[in-house]
Design an enzyme around this catalytic site. Structure first.
Site, PDB file in Angstrom:
ATOM      1  N   TYR A  19       7.847  15.485  -1.029  1.00 25.90           N
ATOM      2  CA  TYR A  19       8.224  14.313  -1.766  1.00 25.90           C
ATOM      3  C   TYR A  19       8.448  14.104  -2.521  1.00 25.90           C
ATOM      4  CZ  TYR A  19       5.922  10.162  -2.461  1.00 25.90           C
ATOM      5  OH  TYR A  19       5.466   8.798  -3.183  1.00 25.90           O
ATOM      6  N   ASP A  73      11.572   0.736  12.785  1.00 21.27           N
ATOM      7  CA  ASP A  73      11.057   2.488  12.279  1.00 21.27           C
ATOM      8  C   ASP A  73      12.324   2.703  11.995  1.00 21.27           C
ATOM      9  OD1 ASP A  73      10.639   5.151  12.300  1.00 21.27           O
ATOM     10  OD2 ASP A  73      10.328   4.740  14.098  1.00 21.27           O
ATOM     11  N   ARG A 114       6.999  -0.134  11.968  1.00 22.36           N
ATOM     12  CA  ARG A 114       6.790   0.773  13.526  1.00 22.36           C
ATOM     13  C   ARG A 114       6.710   0.332  14.273  1.00 22.36           C
ATOM     14  NH1 ARG A 114       6.167   7.553  11.097  1.00 22.36           N
ATOM     15  NH2 ARG A 114       3.992   7.162  10.176  1.00 22.36           N
ATOM     16  N   GLY A 149      -0.626  -0.975   2.489  1.00 22.41           N
ATOM     17  CA  GLY A 149      -0.790  -0.393   1.520  1.00 22.41           C
ATOM     18  C   GLY A 149      -0.173  -1.504   0.766  1.00 22.41           C
ATOM     19  N   ASN A 202      10.264   0.633   1.257  1.00 22.89           N
ATOM     20  CA  ASN A 202       8.911   0.803   0.384  1.00 22.89           C
ATOM     21  C   ASN A 202       8.585   2.328   1.813  1.00 22.89           C
ATOM     22  OD1 ASN A 202       6.328   0.451   0.207  1.00 22.89           O
ATOM     23  ND2 ASN A 202       6.156   0.656   1.696  1.00 22.89           N
ATOM     24  N   LYS A 225      11.701  11.769  -2.986  1.00 25.57           N
ATOM     25  CA  LYS A 225      12.048  10.828  -4.043  1.00 25.57           C
ATOM     26  C   LYS A 225      12.961  10.855  -5.002  1.00 25.57           C
ATOM     27  CE  LYS A 225       8.663   7.995  -2.331  1.00 25.57           C
ATOM     28  NZ  LYS A 225       9.374   7.092  -1.849  1.00 25.57           N
ATOM     29  N   SER A 262       9.045   7.514  -7.348  1.00 30.01           N
ATOM     30  CA  SER A 262       7.980   8.295  -8.013  1.00 30.01           C
ATOM     31  C   SER A 262       8.038   8.931  -8.908  1.00 30.01           C
ATOM     32  CB  SER A 262       7.086   9.193  -6.854  1.00 30.01           C
ATOM     33  OG  SER A 262       6.502  10.078  -7.443  1.00 30.01           O
ATOM     34  N   VAL A 321      -2.047   4.898  -6.247  1.00 29.46           N
ATOM     35  CA  VAL A 321      -1.975   3.415  -6.016  1.00 29.46           C
ATOM     36  C   VAL A 321      -2.774   4.271  -4.838  1.00 29.46           C
ATOM     37  CG1 VAL A 321      -1.605   1.908  -5.121  1.00 29.46           C
ATOM     38  CG2 VAL A 321       0.363   2.553  -6.160  1.00 29.46           C
ATOM     39  N   LYS A 322      -4.225   3.325  -5.004  1.00 30.51           N
ATOM     40  CA  LYS A 322      -5.107   3.483  -3.863  1.00 30.51           C
ATOM     41  C   LYS A 322      -4.598   3.361  -2.570  1.00 30.51           C
ATOM     42  CE  LYS A 322      -8.390   1.754  -7.092  1.00 30.51           C
ATOM     43  NZ  LYS A 322      -9.474   2.641  -8.229  1.00 30.51           N
TER      44      LYS A 322
HETATM   45  P1  NDP Z   1       0.925   4.548   2.350  1.00 32.31           P
HETATM   46  O1  NDP Z   1       0.389   5.378   3.484  1.00 32.31           O
HETATM   47  O2  NDP Z   1      -0.229   3.396   2.916  1.00 32.31           O
HETATM   48  O3  NDP Z   1       1.502   2.918   3.417  1.00 32.31           O
HETATM   49  C1  NDP Z   1       3.063   4.376   4.011  1.00 32.31           C
HETATM   50  C2  NDP Z   1       4.034   3.279   5.000  1.00 32.31           C
HETATM   51  O4  NDP Z   1       5.325   3.400   5.621  1.00 32.31           O
HETATM   52  C3  NDP Z   1       3.123   2.774   6.051  1.00 32.31           C
HETATM   53  O5  NDP Z   1       3.158   1.274   6.398  1.00 32.31           O
HETATM   54  C4  NDP Z   1       3.392   3.763   6.800  1.00 32.31           C
HETATM   55  O6  NDP Z   1       3.749   3.481   8.818  1.00 32.31           O
HETATM   56  C5  NDP Z   1       5.509   3.156   6.727  1.00 32.31           C
HETATM   57  N1  NDP Z   1       6.546   4.504   7.529  1.00 32.31           N
HETATM   58  C6  NDP Z   1       6.121   5.943   7.278  1.00 32.31           C
HETATM   59  N2  NDP Z   1       7.073   6.108   8.127  1.00 32.31           N
HETATM   60  C7  NDP Z   1       8.085   4.871   8.462  1.00 32.31           C
HETATM   61  C8  NDP Z   1       8.932   5.363   9.277  1.00 32.31           C
HETATM   62  N3  NDP Z   1       9.644   6.450   9.735  1.00 32.31           N
HETATM   63  N4  NDP Z   1       9.236   3.809   9.652  1.00 32.31           N
HETATM   64  C9  NDP Z   1       8.732   2.648   8.874  1.00 32.31           C
HETATM   65  N5  NDP Z   1       8.013   2.750   8.197  1.00 32.31           N
HETATM   66  C10 NDP Z   1       6.872   4.134   8.252  1.00 32.31           C
HETATM   67  O7  NDP Z   1       1.539   4.076   1.595  1.00 32.31           O
HETATM   68  P2  NDP Z   1       1.606   3.521   0.599  1.00 32.31           P
HETATM   69  O8  NDP Z   1       1.269   2.352   0.529  1.00 32.31           O
HETATM   70  O9  NDP Z   1       0.651   4.094  -1.040  1.00 32.31           O
HETATM   71  O10 NDP Z   1       2.754   4.239   0.034  1.00 32.31           O
HETATM   72  C11 NDP Z   1       4.104   2.558   0.058  1.00 32.31           C
HETATM   73  C12 NDP Z   1       5.625   3.481  -0.447  1.00 32.31           C
HETATM   74  O11 NDP Z   1       4.868   3.410  -1.894  1.00 32.31           O
HETATM   75  C13 NDP Z   1       6.291   4.880  -0.357  1.00 32.31           C
HETATM   76  O12 NDP Z   1       7.134   5.204  -0.658  1.00 32.31           O
HETATM   77  C14 NDP Z   1       5.361   5.683  -1.047  1.00 32.31           C
HETATM   78  O13 NDP Z   1       5.871   6.710  -0.803  1.00 32.31           O
HETATM   79  C15 NDP Z   1       5.200   5.219  -2.416  1.00 32.31           C
HETATM   80  N6  NDP Z   1       4.565   5.390  -3.764  1.00 32.31           N
HETATM   81  C16 NDP Z   1       2.922   5.634  -3.373  1.00 32.31           C
HETATM   82  C17 NDP Z   1       2.190   5.923  -4.434  1.00 32.31           C
HETATM   83  C18 NDP Z   1       0.668   5.806  -3.926  1.00 32.31           C
HETATM   84  O14 NDP Z   1      -0.040   6.448  -4.858  1.00 32.31           O
HETATM   85  N7  NDP Z   1       0.299   5.408  -3.245  1.00 32.31           N
HETATM   86  C19 NDP Z   1       2.655   6.716  -5.542  1.00 32.31           C
HETATM   87  C20 NDP Z   1       4.320   6.615  -4.998  1.00 32.31           C
HETATM   88  C21 NDP Z   1       5.182   5.937  -4.369  1.00 32.31           C
HETATM   89  P3  NDP Z   1       2.747   3.571   9.299  1.00 32.31           P
HETATM   90  O15 NDP Z   1       1.053   2.938   8.783  1.00 32.31           O
HETATM   91  O16 NDP Z   1       3.214   3.140  10.412  1.00 32.31           O
HETATM   92  O17 NDP Z   1       1.902   5.163   9.019  1.00 32.31           O
END
Ligand code: NDP
Length: 317
Positions: A236, A80, A55, A34, A124, A240, A176, A273-274
């Site tokens: 959520y 993690d 993690r 992501g 992130n 944020k 967010s 975001v996708k």
């Molecule tokens: P993804 O679900 O693709 O990525 C989230 C990432 O966070 C993954 O790598 C996940 O790991 C990791 N993660 C979750 N829990 C933990 C933890 N305890 N320790 C370490 N890593 C962890 O989502 P996005 O890329 O979209 O999200 C990234 C950020 O952007 C987030 O903070 C999200 O809230 C924010 N955001 C996203 C939006 C969107 O439209 N997508 C809009 C606004 C904000 P794992 O693969 O192991 O689950």
């Protein structure tokens, strides 16, 4: 200076006159996929040494390998953000082992001789289990624990590792617009809580934690729907909102540090975001979603701190 491309993105390397070098280290949490993965990619294209953390060790190593094979300075470490022992192991590793790292592209070793370089941390990692306005105790606890407490724990752990420099170290929190205090929609309707969070002078870690505790207690006893919390994506949005408040608080605390030891902290919304989080819906690519994080991490000496951004523009909290 564009030197080529990596995965279709121009390979810029270190800009002449830029404040960072290849010895400048950036840490990105939740970077196996992501937006986080893209932040690592773009920072590495700018010539920094980037620590891609995840993690899950297997998927993290795979993700790092993709970038290493593109010739980028990316190293992997497990992290993690809700596991104190994982955070401790990570910070120890940074302190002890990052003197040596492998530049996989050419299979040679570089020594980071001077660790007196700035560091950036991009918080992130995040989760969301809300799909509309429903809620559960388990999900509320996980979301607040990861998005707010995990981010806060990482900030606290990284502060001692950020080295003094004129350009200042940087922290970027991926937040967010759902967590805005003054949003027209989905804002906190509880005036008392909103006033506490708006008051920059009186804002403290205890106040933010107390608000999170109150919310979680109300989720447990079923009274949260009358608590004046955000109406949709409640856990959520609130998590944020807490990240944003903590960003403002830390900016105030960091502003008291002497010149040369400054840490600049900002947060931003990447848009819709996708990614896996949105079920690949949304209208912003992960590349564009990462852009403002990278821009904030690399800002020249403009000393912007304690602000909230979207598409490189400041927005209201
Ligand atoms: P993804 O679900 O693709 O990525 C989230 C990432 O966070 C993954 O790598 C996940 O790991 C990791 N993660 C979750 N829990 C933990 C933890 N305890 N320790 C370490 N890593 C962890 O989502 P996005 O890329 O979209 O999200 C990234 C950020 O952007 C987030 O903070 C999200 O809230 C924010 N955001 C996203 C939006 C969107 O439209 N997508 C809009 C606004 C904000 P794992 O693969 O192991 O689950």
């Amino acid at each position: 200076m564009v030197l080529g491309t990596s995965m279709g993105v121009p390979f810029i390397a270190v800009w002449p006159g830029s404040w960072w070098t290849s010895e400048t280290i950036a840490v990105v949490t939740g970077a196996n996929r992501g937006i986080g993965f893209e932040i690592v990619h773009q920072l590495a294209l700018h010539g920094l040494t980037v620590v891609l953390t995840s993690r899950d060790t297997g998927v993290g190593e795979e993700a790092a390998k993709v970038l290493q094979e593109g010739g980028l300075n990316v190293v992997f470490h497990q992290l993690d953000i809700v596991d104190p022992s994982s955070i401790e192991a990570f910070t120890e590793w940074i302190k002890q082992k990052l003197w040596w790292y492998r530049y996989t592209g050419t299979a040679c070793f570089h020594r980071l001789r001077k660790m007196k370089k700035d560091r950036s941390t991009i918080n992130n990692a995040g989760v969301n289990y809300n799909a509309g306005s429903e809620n559960s105790v388990e999900n509320a606890e996980k979301v607040i624990a990861t998005n707010y407490y995990g981010t806060k724990n990482m900030i606290k752990a990284m502060i001692p590792l950020m080295r003094p420099s004129d350009a200042g170290a940087r922290i970027v929190n991926v937040s967010s617009k759902l967590g805005r205090l003054s949003g027209r929609r989905n804002r906190i309707e509880n005036d008392e809580v909103r006033k506490k969070l708006e008051d920059d002078e009186a804002l403290s870690e205890e106040i933010i934690d107390q608000i999170m505790d109150t919310f979680l207690e109300q989720v447990k006893d079923g009274s949260w729907t009358d608590g004046g919390w955000p109406q949709v994506f409640t856990d959520y949005s609130l998590s944020k909102l807490a990240v944003n408040a903590y960003t403002r608080l830390m900016a105030r605390i960091f502003s008291e540090r002497p010149e040369g030891e400054k840490i600049y902290i900002n947060c931003y919304c990447p848009g819709w975001v996708k990614t896996a989080m949105t079920g690949w819906a949304g209208h912003v690519s992960p590349e564009d979603g990462a852009d403002t994080a990278v821009w904030l991490a690399l800002l020249p000496e403009q000393f912007i701190t304690g602000k909230f951004f979207s598409e490189r523009r400041e927005i209201h909290f």
